[in-house]
Design a protein around this motif. Structure first.
Motif, PDB file in Angstrom:
ATOM      1  N   ASN A 569       7.223 -28.991  88.474  1.00 18.55           N
ATOM      2  CA  ASN A 569       6.069 -28.094  88.343  1.00 18.55           C
ATOM      3  C   ASN A 569       5.851 -27.683  86.890  1.00 18.55           C
ATOM      4  O   ASN A 569       4.727 -27.571  86.414  1.00 18.55           O
ATOM      5  N   LYS A 570       6.960 -27.501  86.192  1.00 17.96           N
ATOM      6  CA  LYS A 570       6.876 -27.165  84.770  1.00 17.96           C
ATOM      7  C   LYS A 570       6.224 -28.305  83.989  1.00 17.96           C
ATOM      8  O   LYS A 570       5.320 -28.092  83.185  1.00 17.96           O
ATOM      9  N   LEU A 571       6.692 -29.522  84.285  1.00 20.38           N
ATOM     10  CA  LEU A 571       6.113 -30.695  83.627  1.00 20.38           C
ATOM     11  C   LEU A 571       4.605 -30.757  83.859  1.00 20.38           C
ATOM     12  O   LEU A 571       3.825 -31.004  82.953  1.00 20.38           O
ATOM     13  N   TRP A 572       4.262 -30.545  85.097  1.00 23.07           N
ATOM     14  CA  TRP A 572       2.852 -30.595  85.490  1.00 23.07           C
ATOM     15  C   TRP A 572       2.035 -29.598  84.664  1.00 23.07           C
ATOM     16  O   TRP A 572       0.954 -29.912  84.173  1.00 23.07           O
ATOM     17  N   ASN A 573       2.586 -28.421  84.513  1.00 20.92           N
ATOM     18  CA  ASN A 573       1.835 -27.391  83.802  1.00 20.92           C
ATOM     19  C   ASN A 573       1.840 -27.564  82.293  1.00 20.92           C
ATOM     20  O   ASN A 573       0.910 -27.134  81.622  1.00 20.92           O
ATOM     21  N   LEU A 669       7.636 -38.043  78.678  1.00 21.14           N
ATOM     22  CA  LEU A 669       7.364 -38.667  79.976  1.00 21.14           C
ATOM     23  C   LEU A 669       7.986 -40.052  80.043  1.00 21.14           C
ATOM     24  O   LEU A 669       8.546 -40.450  81.053  1.00 21.14           O
ATOM     25  N   GLU A 670       7.894 -40.759  78.938  1.00 20.38           N
ATOM     26  CA  GLU A 670       8.460 -42.114  78.914  1.00 20.38           C
ATOM     27  C   GLU A 670       9.983 -42.071  79.069  1.00 20.38           C
ATOM     28  O   GLU A 670      10.568 -42.881  79.784  1.00 20.38           O
ATOM     29  N   LEU A 671      10.603 -41.118  78.413  1.00 24.85           N
ATOM     30  CA  LEU A 671      12.059 -40.989  78.515  1.00 24.85           C
ATOM     31  C   LEU A 671      12.473 -40.567  79.928  1.00 24.85           C
ATOM     32  O   LEU A 671      13.534 -40.909  80.428  1.00 24.85           O
ATOM     33  N   LEU A 672      11.608 -39.822  80.541  1.00 28.47           N
ATOM     34  CA  LEU A 672      11.901 -39.283  81.859  1.00 28.47           C
ATOM     35  C   LEU A 672      11.545 -40.275  82.974  1.00 28.47           C
ATOM     36  O   LEU A 672      11.999 -40.130  84.110  1.00 28.47           O
ATOM     37  N   PRO A 677       9.877 -41.417  88.409  1.00 26.94           N
ATOM     38  CA  PRO A 677       8.810 -42.391  88.168  1.00 26.94           C
ATOM     39  C   PRO A 677       7.401 -41.905  88.507  1.00 26.94           C
ATOM     40  O   PRO A 677       6.452 -42.270  87.829  1.00 26.94           O
ATOM     41  N   PHE A 678       7.274 -41.096  89.546  1.00 23.68           N
ATOM     42  CA  PHE A 678       5.924 -40.777  90.033  1.00 23.68           C
ATOM     43  C   PHE A 678       5.170 -39.804  89.127  1.00 23.68           C
ATOM     44  O   PHE A 678       4.084 -40.094  88.654  1.00 23.68           O
ATOM     45  N   ILE A 679       5.751 -38.642  88.904  1.00 25.09           N
ATOM     46  CA  ILE A 679       5.030 -37.627  88.146  1.00 25.09           C
ATOM     47  C   ILE A 679       4.800 -38.080  86.711  1.00 25.09           C
ATOM     48  O   ILE A 679       3.771 -37.774  86.103  1.00 25.09           O
ATOM     49  N   THR A 680       5.754 -38.851  86.170  1.00 23.06           N
ATOM     50  CA  THR A 680       5.580 -39.292  84.794  1.00 23.06           C
ATOM     51  C   THR A 680       4.399 -40.251  84.677  1.00 23.06           C
ATOM     52  O   THR A 680       3.644 -40.185  83.716  1.00 23.06           O
ATOM     53  N   GLU A 681       4.249 -41.124  85.680  1.00 24.56           N
ATOM     54  CA  GLU A 681       3.103 -42.039  85.653  1.00 24.56           C
ATOM     55  C   GLU A 681       1.788 -41.252  85.743  1.00 24.56           C
ATOM     56  O   GLU A 681       0.863 -41.482  84.973  1.00 24.56           O
ATOM     57  N   GLU A 682       1.747 -40.318  86.659  1.00 22.43           N
ATOM     58  CA  GLU A 682       0.527 -39.538  86.882  1.00 22.43           C
ATOM     59  C   GLU A 682       0.082 -38.833  85.591  1.00 22.43           C
ATOM     60  O   GLU A 682      -1.079 -38.883  85.202  1.00 22.43           O
TER      61      GLU A 682
END
Length: 707
Positions: A569-573, A669-672, A677-682
């Motif tokens: 959720n943090k990443l998303w925000n 995101l690339e490192l993660l 896989p999903f949230i980083t692609e999005e």
RNA sequence: GGACGGUUAGCUCAGUUGGUUAGAGCGCUUACUUGACGUGUAAGAGGUCACAGGUUCGAAUCCUGUACCGUCCACCA
């Protein structure tokens, strides 16, 4: 973008498009150096369990190496899992009021086959839900005809080389499941059983197994035991419950003078120790227990009784005749039981096929000692050495129908065996008679599994074996180090002349929240798919590597899963702030991908510097299989450096530093991505980018010019 | 009987070759929440690093031993 991250829609979105674009194929990096992992094939009939969720580690490695530009192949498979599956099916039968004895071999096989086919594919969907980037085009099944052919060939080669032989010795037999097992499949349990001190002529000896006394063919003492020296060589007359009999007293160093009275009855047909004593002294074997676990006709009036019942009935009869001196009711010892159904394992004489393991084990030892094959964590080397140094020959015959039937034919006329590469024989190659009968047994499942790395690669696509064998990594649970890993090395070297893989990476077990092993009988099994639905597949994947040193056991922890869900959720925000809340006049990252701003502040320089360090640390950590280090560094950097400090401090200069925000975040995101896989692609898709997908973008380190 | 792993904050766990005031998440306390964040941010309380010896200028970290927990291996009737 939504204010709150909705993992469900995002995680449903990407898998199919990745697969359709061919990203799971090694051909996506046609010129890259080969990197291959063979998936430990799950039971084709089963569901994903928490052990399988640890496949996450393999996906991390595969995604990482794919991003490094390598031809990364993760090869999926399914295992027919002989005994496991047949027993599940028999349970199913018993619910219908039937048993395996109600069908002939062909019908039973067909029924199990269909039973498995109904469930195959279930686990495939579950693995896709977890985001595993397996190359499904290359999926193999242990019963694929081409795999079976490889297995037959190996058996024939072993037979021709004299490394497979058939012999009659005591096997670990489960009278309930109706099959023998290898030593590894027997588990031992501490049990309390009466220890009877019984009178044998002038002597008294201690035994638990009263019911095998009808199979006694000698009485043994230690050669240097002064107490009994005068009896050695004598033939004693012994009064028993059913008349008188005679037994010879022999001396053997296997007898422990400290135990009981220092005397043992020798029952070669029903005790592994006694069997060996019997071999040394040429004693006859008298089998008194049959394969259904009942006393046979040699036991007189006790015939037909089950072992446990027989023991107490005989004890009573002996008490009455005054043949029991005393009974120790506090005696505890270890009893072998069937790992599957917990029935006490009966050592019974049976003809079986064995693999002579000594020469194979020597080579398997050597390659690890030479570091041709490395084991992570390294302390498992010692365990591996210890097992191989003490290895015993491997019984590969199983008396079940679900599996690969052994391609060996017995000739009734000349009493000789002929082994083929699977072809059916009409006439005996030795005497030309057509009195042949195929062995009805099937191979131990692990015999075919042990050939999995080369059997799969030889039968997927032309060139695969040459390109990907030996594979890069064998990653699996440490509980199958002996069952599977060691045997793959033995047979891999034997058949191909090469090691099957370079690195062995062993992960710990996921325990239930209370730290207990998950098991169906305890009822504490947790379905990883349900967890994924609750917290997100990305969150569960990250939780599995975060916070526990790799290779150690961990308890499933809901607070940890919750924390990882919050991290997504943090990443998303962070993404929402950078993307949705960008000022209209902001500059953006240009196509070179390097943030180009005029005056970098101290903060800017520091975040970029720390990013480089993070890239380095994460790369190193994955390369050395220290996944928890990588996860820890990423978590800290993203949340506490980038979000808490840099983003906060840059809010005043927002439009100016937008390219840096975009650059740092995209790199994160690339490192993660291998982990989540999903949230980083999005999120990556929403930032300026060149390639079609984060999956095939280059790993950040490979883009940084060396300085 | 051997072997391996664990023992660090209330809980779950990090702490790679020994180096300044021992870390994280959850929980707890207090403020803030002003343009991203089913919240978040800032600050804080909380640890004789199982125990006993030893090596060292310096040990959670290396050595020896002990205790407890867990796992694996071994044919003790």
């Amino acid at each position: 973008m939504d204010k709150v991250y909705d993992q469900k829609t995002v995680e449903e979105k990407w898998y199919q498009s990745w697969e359709k674009k061919g990203y799971f194929q090694p051909e996506i990096n046609p010129n890259g150096k080969p990197y291959a992992i063979i998936l430990p094939p799950p039971n084709a009939n089963g569901d994903l369990h928490f052990g399988h969720a640890m496949f996450t580690i393999e996906d991390i490695l595969i995604r990482f190496h794919r991003m490094k530009g390598e031809a990364a192949l993760w090869l999926p498979g399914e295992d027919h899992a002989g005994t496991e599956t047949q027993f599940v099916f028999e349970k199913h039968l018993s619910k219908l009021g039937k048993s395996r004895f109600d069908y002939d071999r062909a019908t039973l096989y067909k029924m199990i086959y269909e039973f498995v086919e109904e469930n195959r594919g279930k686990i495939r969907n579950q693995m896709q839900r977890m985001g595993f980037s397996l190359n499904w085009d290359r999926l193999k099944y242990t019963l694929d005809p081409d795999i079976v052919k490889v297995v037959y060939k190996t058996f024939k080669k072993l037979f021709d080389d004299g490394l497979v032989y058939r012999t009659n010795r005591l096997v670990n037999y489960c009278t309930k499941d109706g099959t023998s097992f290898s030593d590894l499949e027997v588990i031992y349990e501490e049990r309390k059983d009466p220890l009877y001190y019984i009178k044998y002529g002038p002597l008294v000896l201690a035994t638990v197994r009263l019911e095998t006394k009808f199979g006694d063919t000698a009485v043994a003492v230690h050669p240097s035991d002064k107490r009994y020296k005068k009896y050695i060589g004598q033939e004693l007359e012994i009064k028993t419950v059913s008349g008188k009999t005679k037994l010879k007293v022999i001396a053997d160093k296997a007898v422990n003078p400290e135990f009981g009275t220092g005397i043992v009855k020798v029952t070669p047909a029903h005790d592994p120790n006694d069997f060996e004593i019997g071999q040394r002294h040429n004693l006859p074997m008298i089998q008194v227990i049959d394969y259904s676990g009942k006393l046979n006709e040699k036991c007189g009036k006790f015939a037909g009784l089950r072992v446990k019942k027989a023991r107490s009935v005989i004890a009573e009869a002996m008490q009455e005749k005054g043949l029991i001196e005393k009974v120790d009711y506090d005696y505890t010892h270890r009893v072998g039981i069937c790992y599957k159904c917990k029935t006490v394992i009966e050592p019974l004489p049976l003809e079986q096929w064995y693999i002579a393991t000594k020469s194979l084990a020597e080579k398997a030892l050597k390659v690890v000692k030479n570091n041709e094959v490395k084991i992570f964590p390294i302390n498992f080397e010692k365990i591996y050495f210890n097992w191989l140094e003490n290895i015993r020959d491997w019984n590969i015959s199983r008396q079940i129908v679900w599996g690969i039937q052994i391609p060996a034919w017995f000739c009734e006329s000349c009493k000789k065996w002929t082994v083929t590469e699977g072809e059916t024989l009409d006439t005996c190659l030795h005497c030309n008679n057509s009195t042949l009968k195929q062995d009805s047994d099937t191979f131990d499942t692990w015999f075919s599994s042990a050939q999995w790395p080369f059997a799969t690669l030889q039968t997927t696509k032309p060139g695969d074996f040459e390109k990907f064998y030996p594979t890069s990594v064998m990653e699996t649970g440490r509980d199958i180090l002996f069952f599977w890993v060691a045997r793959m090395i033995m047979l891999g070297i034997y058949v191909t002349g090469k090691i099957p893989f370079k690195d062995i990476v062993l992960h710990g077990t996921v325990l239930d929240p209370l730290g207990k092993k998950m098991s169906k009988s305890k009822g504490n099994v947790v379905n990883p798919i349900e967890i994924a639905n609750q917290y997100g597949a990305d969150a569960i994947r990250f939780a599995l590597v975060y916070g526990t040193a790799f290779g150690h056991d961990q308890s499933l922890s809901h607070p940890k899963l919750q924390a990882m869900r919050k991290f997504t959720n943090k990443l998303w925000n962070i993404g929402r702030f950078i993307i949705d809340f960008a000022p209209e006049n902001a500059k953006h990252l240009d196509s070179t991908g390097i943030p180009n701003i005029n005056k970098k502040s101290q903060d800017d320089k520091q975040i970029l510097d720390n990013l480089s360090k993070t890239i380095k640390t994460v790369t190193q950590a994955i390369n050395s299989y220290r996944f928890h280090d990588a996860a820890d560094v990423l978590y800290k950097f993203i949340w506490h450096e980038f979000a808490d400090k840099y983003i906060e401090s840059s809010k005043d200069r927002r439009s100016e530093v937008q390219p840096i925000l975009e650059y740092v975040f995209r790199t994160c995101l690339e490192l993660l991505h291998p982990f989540m896989p999903f949230i980083t692609e999005e999120l990556w898709q929403k930032l300026p980018h060149k390639e079609d997908s984060i999956m095939i973008t280059k790993w950040p380190e490979t883009r940084i010019p060396a300085n």
